[in-house]
Design a protein around this motif. Structure first.
Motif, short mmCIF file in Angstrom:
data_model
loop_
_atom_site.label_atom_id
_atom_site.label_comp_id
_atom_site.label_asym_id
_atom_site.label_seq_id
_atom_site.Cartn_x
_atom_site.Cartn_y
_atom_site.Cartn_z
N VAL A 133 0.76 -1.22 -0.02
CA VAL A 133 -0.10 -0.07 0.19
C VAL A 133 0.92 1.17 -0.06
O VAL A 133 1.99 1.13 0.88
CB VAL A 133 -0.94 -0.25 1.17
N GLN A 162 0.81 5.49 -0.10
CA GLN A 162 -0.20 6.67 0.18
C GLN A 162 0.35 8.22 -0.33
O GLN A 162 1.77 8.25 -0.48
CB GLN A 162 -0.31 6.78 1.56
N THR A 176 -4.73 6.55 -2.42
CA THR A 176 -4.08 5.63 -1.86
C THR A 176 -3.82 4.42 -2.84
O THR A 176 -5.05 4.02 -3.81
CB THR A 176 -4.72 4.94 -0.68
N THR A 201 -3.08 0.37 -3.77
CA THR A 201 -2.82 -1.00 -3.32
C THR A 201 -2.31 -1.84 -4.55
O THR A 201 -3.09 -1.85 -5.77
CB THR A 201 -4.45 -1.55 -2.76
N ASP A 247 -8.50 2.57 2.81
CA ASP A 247 -7.29 2.50 3.25
C ASP A 247 -6.08 1.72 2.54
O ASP A 247 -4.93 1.70 3.15
CB ASP A 247 -7.36 2.33 4.75
N GLY A 248 -6.89 0.88 1.82
CA GLY A 248 -5.58 -0.14 0.90
C GLY A 248 -5.49 -1.43 1.46
O GLY A 248 -5.01 -2.27 0.51
#
Length: 363
Positions: free
Chosen positions: A14, A16, A21, A23, A66-67
């Motif tokens: 992941v 940021q 974000t 993945t 948030d991944g």
């Protein structure tokens, strides 16, 4: 039916950034992206993950904003088509193995413990468009303009799938389609006019009107309504434009951006908020997506000339270290947020083993 078993088919990472974000899912041998769709505030992927001996498994993977990700394996089924029920539960149509027949079943992706294995139907080849109050709607266009478009309306009663209805839409064919405020809207070029129709789940025309086409080829319906403004996406010469249609049928042309490269294809716009949609496209030189709110352009990302995507409005670059990225799909995650599913184009020497999910929230 048995619930899905959890598996771990990928090595994941992941990253940021100010842009969102990312993945990255890396399979051991190879991966083939088949479909994806919204799943609450996540993205649900359906992929084939290959073994070294050439066999594969159908894997569902959820990716959060948030991944983080989780994966599950399908027990018996290929050629997945993901869709939502009218109450926004996740369903999939798959074809279980049978030595003599190729029949499709439609079942929940999760929470199958109270579901009996349904009888199969002949597979429908169209795309999931959205839901009305009681039906999930698919649309299929024939290559022959003289053959009518088809609708598959999957009927739900009290949250349970009851029946599939195959419907032919009255000509003209090759319609653009959108579901707005639970109503099915169609738009077709019919000579020098645009024919705007609202149909019900049976394919019957509820309302229609004729609009002057102004020699403009409409790519997609951004939003449609008979009683207020409608917005249609198009390209005219070296500009991407919106054709705004009033309730009285009068039209205006709003220029969104200078864009000299002719659009080859556009895909069904994804609604991420009231009046706000994301539309992906490709050209001879790359691909990308644009986000509009009615007749305002909020962002336009294009892969031409960069590793990743450049926002042509701000010159911001979403850096992804690959030269040739393919956009598999775009889905809403939450209000004003979306996920872009991508994968690198494989070369002649190796299969692709990587899948990338970009989660982005509008500023």
């Amino acid at each position: 039916m048995k619930n899905l078993d959890k598996v771990a088919p990928y090595a994941s990472s992941v990253a940021q950034g100010d842009w969102g974000t990312v993945t990255t899912l890396l399979a051991e041998t190879a991966i083939s992206a088949k479909d994806s769709i919204s799943f609450a505030e996540k993205t649900l992927l359906a992929n084939y993950v290959y073994e070294k001996n050439g066999t594969y498994k159908l894997i569902y993977t959820t990716v959060a904003m948030d991944g983080s990700s989780e994966s599950y394996v399908e027990d018996d089924g290929i050629l997945p088509t993901l869709f939502l029920s009218p109450d926004q539960k996740n369903y999939v149509s798959v074809i279980p193995y049978h030595p003599d027949k190729e029949l499709e079943i439609s079942i929940p992706v999760f929470h199958r413990e109270d579901v009996e294995l349904p009888k199969g139907n002949r597979p429908f080849t169209g795309n999931f468009i959205g839901t009305t109050d009681s039906h999930s709607i698919f649309h299929d266009v024939d290559f022959n303009d003289k053959k009518p478009d088809k609708i598959l309306a999957i009927e739900f009663i009290n949250g349970t799938l009851k029946k599939k209805h195959n419907v032919k839409i009255p000509l003209p064919a090759n319609n653009r389609i959108a579901i707005c405020s639970k109503a099915i809207h169609l738009l077709a070029n019919d000579g020098s006019i645009l024919l705007h129709r609202e149909i019900d789940e049976k394919g019957d025309v509820v309302r229609y009107r004729e609009i002057d086409a102004n020699d403009i080829h409409v790519w997609q319906i951004l939003s449609a309504c008979f009683d207020s403004d409608s917005y249609l996406l198009a390209q005219e010469q070296d500009k991407i434009i919106v054709k705004k249609i009033g309730a009285d049928g009068a039209s205006d042309i709003i220029e969104l951006a200078d864009f000299a490269d002719p659009l080859f294809n556009t895909w069904q716009p994804v609604n991420i908020a009231d009046g706000t949609v994301v539309t992906r496209f490709n050209t001879e030189f790359g691909n990308g997506w644009l986000t509009t709110k009615n007749d305002e352009l909020l962002e336009i990302f294009y892969s031409k000339g960069v590793q990743g995507y450049r926002n042509l409005l701000t010159n911001e670059v979403l850096q992804i270290p690959h030269d040739n990225l393919i956009i598999s799909s775009i889905n809403k995650t939450m209000e004003h947020a979306y996920a872009v599913v991508l994968y690198p184009m494989a070369d002649d020497t190796a299969d692709n083993a990587e899948l990338i999910v970009l989660n982005r929230h509008l500023p």
